[in-house]
Write a protein that holds these residues in place. Structure first.
Motif, PDB file in Angstrom:
ATOM      1  N   ARG A  90     -11.888  14.057  14.894  1.00  0.00           N
ATOM      2  CA  ARG A  90     -10.798  13.226  15.408  1.00  0.00           C
ATOM      3  C   ARG A  90     -10.639  12.024  14.483  1.00  0.00           C
ATOM      4  N   VAL A  91      -9.479  11.944  13.849  1.00  0.00           N
ATOM      5  CA  VAL A  91      -9.177  10.793  12.969  1.00  0.00           C
ATOM      6  C   VAL A  91      -8.500   9.719  13.823  1.00  0.00           C
ATOM      7  N   PRO A  92      -9.147   8.565  13.926  1.00  0.00           N
ATOM      8  CA  PRO A  92      -8.557   7.529  14.781  1.00  0.00           C
ATOM      9  C   PRO A  92      -7.263   6.965  14.194  1.00  0.00           C
ATOM     10  N   GLY A  93      -6.416   6.432  15.070  1.00  0.00           N
ATOM     11  CA  GLY A  93      -5.182   5.793  14.625  1.00  0.00           C
ATOM     12  C   GLY A  93      -5.459   4.383  14.120  1.00  0.00           C
ATOM     13  N   PRO A  94      -4.397   3.686  13.649  1.00  0.00           N
ATOM     14  CA  PRO A  94      -4.551   2.325  13.137  1.00  0.00           C
ATOM     15  C   PRO A  94      -5.157   1.402  14.193  1.00  0.00           C
ATOM     16  N   ASP A  95      -5.983   0.495  13.731  1.00  0.00           N
ATOM     17  CA  ASP A  95      -6.649  -0.460  14.603  1.00  0.00           C
ATOM     18  C   ASP A  95      -6.148  -1.863  14.249  1.00  0.00           C
ATOM     19  N   SER A  96      -5.441  -2.498  15.164  1.00  0.00           N
ATOM     20  CA  SER A  96      -4.861  -3.813  14.892  1.00  0.00           C
ATOM     21  C   SER A  96      -5.950  -4.878  14.845  1.00  0.00           C
ATOM     22  N   LEU A  97      -5.873  -5.702  13.784  1.00  0.00           N
ATOM     23  CA  LEU A  97      -6.823  -6.809  13.617  1.00  0.00           C
ATOM     24  C   LEU A  97      -6.110  -8.159  13.733  1.00  0.00           C
ATOM     25  N   GLY A  98      -4.908  -8.100  14.182  1.00  0.00           N
ATOM     26  CA  GLY A  98      -4.107  -9.303  14.304  1.00  0.00           C
ATOM     27  C   GLY A  98      -2.652  -8.964  14.051  1.00  0.00           C
ATOM     28  N   SER A  99      -1.773 -10.007  14.012  1.00  0.00           N
ATOM     29  CA  SER A  99      -0.341  -9.749  13.857  1.00  0.00           C
ATOM     30  C   SER A  99       0.024  -9.227  12.483  1.00  0.00           C
ATOM     31  N   ASP A 100      -0.762  -9.563  11.483  1.00  0.00           N
ATOM     32  CA  ASP A 100      -0.429  -9.124  10.125  1.00  0.00           C
ATOM     33  C   ASP A 100      -1.625  -8.489   9.407  1.00  0.00           C
ATOM     34  N   ARG A 101      -2.544  -7.943  10.205  1.00  0.00           N
ATOM     35  CA  ARG A 101      -3.742  -7.336   9.599  1.00  0.00           C
ATOM     36  C   ARG A 101      -4.155  -6.116  10.432  1.00  0.00           C
ATOM     37  N   ARG A 102      -4.547  -5.073   9.750  1.00  0.00           N
ATOM     38  CA  ARG A 102      -4.930  -3.845  10.473  1.00  0.00           C
ATOM     39  C   ARG A 102      -5.950  -3.048   9.666  1.00  0.00           C
ATOM     40  N   ALA A 103      -6.584  -2.092  10.407  1.00  0.00           N
ATOM     41  CA  ALA A 103      -7.500  -1.141   9.760  1.00  0.00           C
ATOM     42  C   ALA A 103      -6.956   0.260   9.987  1.00  0.00           C
ATOM     43  N   ILE A 104      -6.935   1.053   8.946  1.00  0.00           N
ATOM     44  CA  ILE A 104      -6.542   2.460   9.077  1.00  0.00           C
ATOM     45  C   ILE A 104      -7.669   3.331   8.514  1.00  0.00           C
ATOM     46  N   THR A 169     -17.025  11.708   6.788  1.00  0.00           N
ATOM     47  CA  THR A 169     -16.838  10.498   5.997  1.00  0.00           C
ATOM     48  C   THR A 169     -15.371  10.061   6.086  1.00  0.00           C
ATOM     49  N   MET A 170     -15.184   8.827   6.513  1.00  0.00           N
ATOM     50  CA  MET A 170     -13.848   8.245   6.600  1.00  0.00           C
ATOM     51  C   MET A 170     -13.711   7.120   5.575  1.00  0.00           C
ATOM     52  N   LEU A 171     -12.495   6.968   5.075  1.00  0.00           N
ATOM     53  CA  LEU A 171     -12.152   5.809   4.258  1.00  0.00           C
ATOM     54  C   LEU A 171     -11.472   4.792   5.167  1.00  0.00           C
ATOM     55  N   LYS A 172     -12.087   3.643   5.310  1.00  0.00           N
ATOM     56  CA  LYS A 172     -11.510   2.576   6.126  1.00  0.00           C
ATOM     57  C   LYS A 172     -10.838   1.562   5.208  1.00  0.00           C
ATOM     58  N   GLU A 173      -9.558   1.396   5.424  1.00  0.00           N
ATOM     59  CA  GLU A 173      -8.789   0.453   4.619  1.00  0.00           C
ATOM     60  C   GLU A 173      -8.379  -0.736   5.494  1.00  0.00           C
ATOM     61  N   ILE A 174      -8.653  -1.917   5.004  1.00  0.00           N
ATOM     62  CA  ILE A 174      -8.159  -3.127   5.641  1.00  0.00           C
ATOM     63  C   ILE A 174      -6.849  -3.498   4.940  1.00  0.00           C
ATOM     64  N   GLN A 175      -5.788  -3.562   5.730  1.00  0.00           N
ATOM     65  CA  GLN A 175      -4.468  -3.821   5.159  1.00  0.00           C
ATOM     66  C   GLN A 175      -3.882  -5.108   5.763  1.00  0.00           C
ATOM     67  N   GLU A 176      -3.124  -5.793   4.916  1.00  0.00           N
ATOM     68  CA  GLU A 176      -2.422  -7.006   5.344  1.00  0.00           C
ATOM     69  C   GLU A 176      -0.924  -6.837   5.100  1.00  0.00           C
ATOM     70  N   TRP A 177      -0.143  -7.416   6.009  1.00  0.00           N
ATOM     71  CA  TRP A 177       1.318  -7.310   5.881  1.00  0.00           C
ATOM     72  C   TRP A 177       1.817  -8.327   4.862  1.00  0.00           C
ATOM     73  N   ASN A 182      13.203 -10.165  -1.343  1.00  0.00           N
ATOM     74  CA  ASN A 182      14.357  -9.312  -1.671  1.00  0.00           C
ATOM     75  C   ASN A 182      14.248  -7.892  -1.100  1.00  0.00           C
ATOM     76  N   GLY A 183      13.400  -7.675  -0.130  1.00  0.00           N
ATOM     77  CA  GLY A 183      13.257  -6.328   0.407  1.00  0.00           C
ATOM     78  C   GLY A 183      12.355  -6.299   1.628  1.00  0.00           C
ATOM     79  N   PRO A 184      12.162  -5.114   2.185  1.00  0.00           N
ATOM     80  CA  PRO A 184      11.320  -5.000   3.382  1.00  0.00           C
ATOM     81  C   PRO A 184       9.854  -5.282   3.053  1.00  0.00           C
ATOM     82  N   GLY A 185       9.097  -5.720   4.065  1.00  0.00           N
ATOM     83  CA  GLY A 185       7.675  -5.967   3.874  1.00  0.00           C
ATOM     84  C   GLY A 185       6.877  -4.647   3.798  1.00  0.00           C
ATOM     85  N   PHE A 186       5.639  -4.790   3.462  1.00  0.00           N
ATOM     86  CA  PHE A 186       4.780  -3.589   3.333  1.00  0.00           C
ATOM     87  C   PHE A 186       3.332  -3.983   3.621  1.00  0.00           C
ATOM     88  N   TRP A 187       2.531  -2.939   3.910  1.00  0.00           N
ATOM     89  CA  TRP A 187       1.095  -3.131   4.139  1.00  0.00           C
ATOM     90  C   TRP A 187       0.360  -2.957   2.824  1.00  0.00           C
TER      91      TRP A 187
END
Length: 518
Positions: A90-104, A169-177, A182-187
């Motif tokens: 079971r691959v877990p979904g994104p885990d919110s670490l705040g309004s502009d930070r998450r773990a996938i 083995t999972m790769l855990k990525e910490i992402q920030e918004w 001039n364009g849409p935001g990204f993680w």
């Protein structure tokens, strides 16, 4: 319907049958396949789901039905485990670490890292497959075959487990918004970690080690008789029989049958939020031994072989209720007790002791040649019995009875199982081989030497009897002397009377012939 046979056949479970079932070897991460009886477990992080390790077969082995509620699984200590392992991820979904930070999480790898067979210990400990309890190791397949070498004395109870370590083995990525003018935001990934999750799963069976049992075998030879040889075989553990030269087999109490393991009649498929039960094409077989109602016998023909005795100790109740109704065998009747045979004694016409082979309850465990040295005992001989009349009168006769072996040495029965028998009474001989027996004088007494069992003594003898001389067989001289003695004793008073009367004047009575002339 299953019928019985005389000796343990090899187990019919074949791992190739398991390997040829695509469902068990698909290595699909989204489903886990096992049997309904498998214990499906979850890993500590929840990434490993419905993991199990299940024994398909432990062989060679024999399940001995001792009683209605007692079954013992005997195993060859040099055997193999056929196993199946599966799990789903079971691959877990994104885990919110705040309004502009998450773990996938991203799945990097999933595998069966190791499989093993262990004896004792805790089969669910994390490092079990690298522990001192390991007795066999396998590969990382879903259907491993693992050879093992168990320890323990014959008859000792052991716990044998099949274990597997599953790793994800999972790769855990910490992402920030990140906002863009001039364009849409990204993680944006700002940190990466590889994280492992392990789960050890196992399946355990309680077994009894059936290694080459300690046994004794003795060969005997009798004086010229039709069945001129004897054999005595004893083993500490339950055993199946003895093979003699000429394709003759002496069977003990046990017979065998095979039956499929019905726990494998269906397969259980578990997915994310769903579960299905389907029919299985896998049918591993088990070998069962049971006490036969006919008892020990000879196969194929008893013409040249006779079972003299079976000796046992432990007593059990018939296991008849534990045998399925569709199995056509003949166990000891229900609610009947039986004795587990330890020793079998037989007479045969002839054989070469070096060719005796003892058959164990587990397939492939037999004793022969160097494993079963047959000790030749002293030849069984017929003793000599001599009687000597010590006293004889109207009421009784007294005899000294002497028993000697074939070499003329006295046979002492005191302190042994041998004895002399007369009219149901038992008499012991002393160190000189002699006993004194009192009999009625009006009979011809028959005195019998009853030996100890020839297979249970260092000086085996046959039975022997003799007719001791009584009134009708006492020597002629002794009979005549007795008659003359009695006549003389009766005649003395009359002769004395005649002699005294002859001394009176005028009366002539002596010698008596003068009276007879008148």
């Amino acid at each position: 319907m299953t019928t019985s046979y005389w000796h343990p056949l090899p187990e019919e479970a074949d791992i190739t049958a398991v390997k040829n079932v695509p469902l068990l070897n698909a290595k699909e991460k989204d489903r886990s396949v096992g049997i309904p009886g498998s214990e499906f477990e979850e890993g500590d992080r929840g990434w490993i789901q419905d993991a199990h390790a299940t024994m398909f077969a432990l062989q060679p082995s024999t399940h001995l039905l001792k009683g209605p509620d007692e079954t013992v699984q005997y195993i060859d200590p040099e055997g193999e485990v056929l196993g199946t392992v599966d799990y789903r991820v079971r691959v877990p979904g994104p885990d919110s670490l705040g309004s502009d930070r998450r773990a996938i999480f991203k799945l990097q790898r999933h595998e069966i890292e190791s499989t093993c067979v262990v004896q004792g210990g805790d089969p669910d400990r994390e490092d079990i497959c690298s522990s001192e309890y390991v007795i066999g190791t396998g590969d990382g397949s879903h259907t491993p075959t693992i050879n093992f070498s168990a320890s323990g004395r014959a008859g000792s109870q052991q716990r044998i487990s099949f274990a597997a370590e599953v790793r994800v083995t999972m790769l855990k990525e910490i992402q920030e918004w990140q906002e863009q003018e001039n364009g849409p935001g990204f993680w944006e990934t700002v940190q990466e970690n590889h994280i492992d999750s392990e789960k050890v799963v196992s399946d355990t069976e309680e077994v009894t080690v059936y290694n080459t049992p300690r046994a004794t075998a003795y060969a005997f030879e009798f004086p010229s008789q039709r069945q001129k040889m004897g054999v005595s075989f004893a083993a500490q553990m339950p055993w199946a029989g003895i093979d003699l030269p000429g394709e003759t087999r002496i069977n003990t109490l046990y017979r065998f049958y095979t039956a499929r393991d019905d726990t494998w009649d269906t397969l259980r498929i578990k997915g994310q939020g769903n579960e299905n039960i389907i029919n299985s094409s896998l049918h591993p077989a088990r070998t069962y031994a049971f006490p036969y109602k006919g008892g020990p016998d000879v196969d194929p023909s008893p013409i040249n072989v006779s079972i003299i005795d079976t000796i046992g100790r432990a007593e059990y109740q018939s296991p008849s209720p534990a045998i399925p109704e569709n199995v056509s065998v003949s166990p000891v009747p229900k609610d009947t007790n039986y004795t587990q045979p330890q020793t079998v004694v037989a007479r045969v016409n002839s054989y070469d002791p070096s060719e005796i082979r003892a058959l164990g309850l587990v397939h492939g465990i037999n004793l022969s040649n160097d494993d079963l040295p047959v000790e030749r005992k002293a030849n069984v001989t017929r003793p000599e019995i001599e009687t000597e009349l010590l006293e004889f009168n109207n009421s009784h006769a007294l005899f000294a009875v002497t028993v000697t072996d074939a070499s003329g040495d006295p046979i002492r029965t005191a302190g042994t199982d041998a004895y002399l028998e007369y009219m149901g009474e038992q008499y012991d001989t002393n160190a000189s081989g002699q006993a004194v027996i009192r009999t009625p004088s009006s009979t011809n007494p028959r005195i019998t030497y009853v030996p100890a069992d020839w297979w249970a003594t260092d000086d085996p003898q046959l039975s022997a009897s003799t007719d001791a001389p009584a009134r009708s067989s006492i020597s002629t001289a002794d009979g005549i002397a007795g008659i003359i003695s009695r006549v003389i004793m009766l005649a003395i008073p009359f002769l004395l009377t005649f002699w005294l009367m002859d001394k009176v004047p005028g009366i002539s009575t002596w010698p008596p012939r003068e009276i007879l002339k008148r």
